[in-house]
Design an enzyme around this catalytic site. Structure first.
Site, short mmCIF file in Angstrom:
data_model
loop_
_atom_site.label_atom_id
_atom_site.label_comp_id
_atom_site.label_asym_id
_atom_site.label_seq_id
_atom_site.Cartn_x
_atom_site.Cartn_y
_atom_site.Cartn_z
N LYS A 22 0.84 -1.21 0.00
CA LYS A 22 0.00 0.00 0.00
C LYS A 22 0.87 1.26 0.00
O LYS A 22 0.65 2.18 -0.79
CB LYS A 22 -0.89 0.01 1.25
CG LYS A 22 -1.54 1.36 1.48
CD LYS A 22 -2.23 1.46 2.83
CE LYS A 22 -1.36 1.79 3.99
NZ LYS A 22 -1.31 3.15 4.47
N ASN A 23 1.86 1.29 0.91
CA ASN A 23 2.60 2.53 1.08
C ASN A 23 3.53 2.84 -0.08
O ASN A 23 4.07 3.94 -0.18
CB ASN A 23 3.37 2.53 2.41
CG ASN A 23 2.41 2.76 3.57
OD1 ASN A 23 1.26 3.15 3.36
ND2 ASN A 23 2.88 2.54 4.79
N ARG A 96 -3.65 11.12 4.44
CA ARG A 96 -2.56 12.09 4.47
C ARG A 96 -1.66 12.00 3.25
O ARG A 96 -1.14 13.00 2.78
CB ARG A 96 -1.69 11.86 5.70
CG ARG A 96 -2.40 11.90 6.99
CD ARG A 96 -1.42 11.66 8.10
NE ARG A 96 -0.28 12.55 7.97
CZ ARG A 96 -0.26 13.80 8.39
NH1 ARG A 96 -1.31 14.30 9.00
NH2 ARG A 96 0.79 14.55 8.22
N CYS A 120 -3.47 13.52 13.07
CA CYS A 120 -4.11 12.21 12.93
C CYS A 120 -3.94 11.44 14.23
O CYS A 120 -3.24 11.89 15.13
CB CYS A 120 -3.57 11.46 11.72
SG CYS A 120 -2.09 10.54 12.01
N ARG A 125 2.02 14.76 13.15
CA ARG A 125 2.44 14.52 11.76
C ARG A 125 2.44 15.79 10.89
O ARG A 125 1.69 15.90 9.92
CB ARG A 125 1.59 13.43 11.11
CG ARG A 125 1.69 12.12 11.84
CD ARG A 125 0.91 11.03 11.17
NE ARG A 125 1.58 10.45 10.03
CZ ARG A 125 1.05 9.49 9.28
NH1 ARG A 125 -0.16 9.05 9.54
NH2 ARG A 125 1.71 9.00 8.27
N PRO A 126 3.32 16.74 11.22
CA PRO A 126 3.41 17.95 10.38
C PRO A 126 3.99 17.65 9.00
O PRO A 126 4.50 16.54 8.78
CB PRO A 126 4.34 18.86 11.17
CG PRO A 126 5.06 18.00 12.13
CD PRO A 126 4.26 16.74 12.34
N VAL A 127 3.90 18.63 8.09
CA VAL A 127 4.46 18.43 6.74
C VAL A 127 5.53 19.47 6.44
O VAL A 127 5.80 19.78 5.28
CB VAL A 127 3.35 18.45 5.65
CG1 VAL A 127 2.52 17.18 5.70
CG2 VAL A 127 2.49 19.69 5.76
N ASP A 128 6.15 20.01 7.51
CA ASP A 128 7.15 21.06 7.32
C ASP A 128 8.32 20.61 6.43
O ASP A 128 8.81 21.37 5.60
CB ASP A 128 7.65 21.58 8.68
CG ASP A 128 8.12 20.46 9.61
OD1 ASP A 128 7.57 19.34 9.52
OD2 ASP A 128 9.02 20.69 10.42
N LEU A 129 8.74 19.35 6.57
CA LEU A 129 9.88 18.89 5.76
C LEU A 129 9.50 18.78 4.28
O LEU A 129 10.32 19.02 3.39
CB LEU A 129 10.41 17.54 6.26
CG LEU A 129 10.88 17.47 7.72
CD1 LEU A 129 11.58 16.14 7.98
CD2 LEU A 129 11.81 18.62 8.06
N ASP A 310 5.21 0.47 11.92
CA ASP A 310 3.95 -0.10 11.43
C ASP A 310 3.75 -1.55 11.86
O ASP A 310 2.73 -2.15 11.54
CB ASP A 310 3.88 -0.01 9.89
CG ASP A 310 3.69 1.43 9.42
OD1 ASP A 310 3.40 2.30 10.25
OD2 ASP A 310 3.83 1.67 8.21
N ILE A 332 8.98 6.78 16.60
CA ILE A 332 8.66 7.51 15.35
C ILE A 332 7.45 8.43 15.54
O ILE A 332 7.48 9.59 15.12
CB ILE A 332 8.38 6.52 14.19
CG1 ILE A 332 9.50 5.49 14.04
CG2 ILE A 332 8.14 7.29 12.88
CD1 ILE A 332 10.84 6.02 13.56
N ARG A 402 -8.31 -0.04 4.87
CA ARG A 402 -7.41 0.89 4.19
C ARG A 402 -6.13 0.19 3.75
O ARG A 402 -5.51 0.59 2.77
CB ARG A 402 -7.02 2.04 5.13
CG ARG A 402 -8.19 2.90 5.51
CD ARG A 402 -7.74 4.03 6.36
NE ARG A 402 -6.83 4.90 5.60
CZ ARG A 402 -6.62 6.16 5.86
NH1 ARG A 402 -7.22 6.73 6.87
NH2 ARG A 402 -5.79 6.87 5.14
#
Ligand code: EPZ
Length: 429
Positions: A22-23, A96, A120, A125-129, A310, A332, A402
């Site tokens: 999936k990922n 996401r 979440c 879980r920021p998206v700054d990077l 995971d 993580i 999912r």
């Protein structure tokens, strides 16, 4: 909403074929935005998340066609032109990884408006990077009312991107954007997960020049355009690891096929240490346990090749009936122990403090009604249900759908008593 009911006690014996990851699949699908020619993905899992991303890509101008050919499940993605650069909150909030359309959209059409995903259940879980990488490649980024507006009317430019810590999503995003940039980009402190190698192979099959994926330094020499390609999605190491844990939990002998060696070594080492029989094969592994109780072992999650976050919830479920006390450290995500109180409803003895859980193994779990809180948490409850006395029902299994393809069928074929109870109406993702 559907639920899953498990009657505990049956051993698992048989073969479970591992599906495509999936990922990886969802990032490969996003790569279709980079070319006006068709991208054919084989070994595609059919999951709520892949359907969901298909819906978003369709809105952006990608024609998405699923088929079952001689090579198995395939998805053909074809974006002759980008018809919209807008990914709304409604869609990005629900998955996401949809945020990763931002880079390919800017790379191909010079602009995008993509919703910030928000938090979440497993952490902030920021998206700054991600934004740091797209900005380094020369896009102008503005944030307004929950949306990222990105613009690069003259195209992206090769750049040095240094991540302060390892992020799978940000590394993938940077690769997806840099392939069409003018010049050379180097990603330092890149994530080394196998899905990155899969993305590199797919992008290179499309005409990109990417080197080094799977190591901390990835070099991308931009090309003016990409073309169509056919690519087989890498096997799902998390699905493989999940069924390995399920077999160790229930006992019996299970062969995991259609996978690759080397994808879950950190887990297999821990299963051996706990006392399970592990045999690696050319296309996966065989897991055995015949009667003897497992011993408690400690784990600490880490980026690949360390123990995957995971697989942490599944391993915690395994440790609930092991002999002794196991310490489980999550490094993580800051809030990834939501399965612990649910496992305690089944009789597990767990205490959580900060990023560490202590699991004191009990002789037996008891079936109960429990609730899934996220994808991997939900499957940990199914694993615990495999040995709990009586019936365990897991609700909110839309989380499970999912990321696990035909779970009841795969476990059922090995003798587990698992059934889906249809609810009233389809669950939202
Ligand atoms: C991917 O998430 C996976 N998701 C996750 O699987 C997996 O748990 C995770 O990698 C780690 O292996 C997909 O591939 C769709 P990260 P991702 O960026 O890319 C922080 C599952 O169950 N961070 O490596 O989002 C972040 O908050 C899912 O299938 C920032 O601070 O993970 C986290 O603490 C769950 N800023 C850490 O880095 C950023 O811009 C690692 O996250 C990006 C990340």
């Amino acid at each position: 909403m559907d639920r899953i009911a498990i009657i505990g006690g049956a051993q698992l014996n048989g073969t479970i074929p591992v599906s495509g990851a999936k990922n990886s699949a969802i990032k490969l699908m996003a790569a279709s935005l980079l070319t006006d020619e068709p991208l054919r993905l084989t070994n595609m899992p059919r999951l709520a998340d892949t359907r969901f991303l298909g819906k978003l890509l369709t809105r952006l101008g990608v024609q998405v066609t699923e088929s079952d050919g001689p090579d198995g499940q395939q998805t053909l993605l074809h974006a002759p032109e980008i018809t919209s650069g807008f990914a709304p909150y409604d869609l990005v909030r629900q998955m996401r990884a949809s945020f990763n359309v931002l880079g390919p959209l800017v790379a191909r059409s010079g602009q995008a408006k993509v919703s910030l995903p928000g938090g979440c259940t497993i952490g902030a879980r920021p998206v700054d990077l991600h934004l740091q990488a797209i900005e380094a490649l020369g896009a102008k980024i503005d944030l307004h009312e929950g949306y990222v507006y990105a613009q690069a009317p003259r195209g992206l430019k090769g750049a040095e991107i240094r991540f302060p810590f390892v992020s799978v999503g940000a590394t993938e995003h940077a690769m997806l954007a840099a392939v069409l940039a003018d010049g050379v980009s180097v990603i330092h402190n890149a994530a080394c997960e196998p899905e990155l190698v899969d993305l590199q192979e797919c992008l290179n099959a499309m005409g990109a020049k990417v080197e080094g994926a799977g190591t901390p330094t990835v070099t991308i020499t931009g090309v003016p355009r990409l073309h169509g390609a056919t690519h087989a999605v890498i096997p799902d190491r998390i699905e493989m690891g999940t069924y390995a844990v399920a077999a160790a939990m229930a006992g019996g002998e299970v062969r995991l096929s259609n996978a690759r060696p080397g994808l879950i070594d950190a887990l297999l080492d821990k299963l051996k240490e706990a006392g399970a029989g592990v045999e690696e094969t050319a296309d996966g592994c065989i897991i055995r346990r015949n009667g003897q109780r497992l011993s408690a072992v400690d784990i600490e999650t880490a980026p690949f090749p360390g123990f995957a976050t995971d697989l942490q919830a599944q391993f915690m479920a395994l440790m609930t009936t092991a002999k002794g006390e196991s310490r489980i450290r999550e490094t993580i995500f800051e809030n990834r122990f939501m399965h612990a109180p649910e496992l305690m409803r089944l009789g597990a003895d767990i205490s959580v403090s900060g990023g560490e859980a202590r699991v004191r193994g009990v002789e037996r779990l008891e079936g109960a009604e429990v609730m899934a809180t996220d994808l991997r948490a939900s499957v940990s409850l199914v694993i615990a249900g495999l040995v709990a006395r009586g019936e365990t029902t897991v609700s909110r299994i839309y989380h499970l759908d999912r990321g696990f393809e035909r779970l009841e069928e795969k476990l059922g074929a090995c003798g587990a008593q698992v059934r889906r109870i249809k609810g009233d109406g389809e669950a939202e993702l």
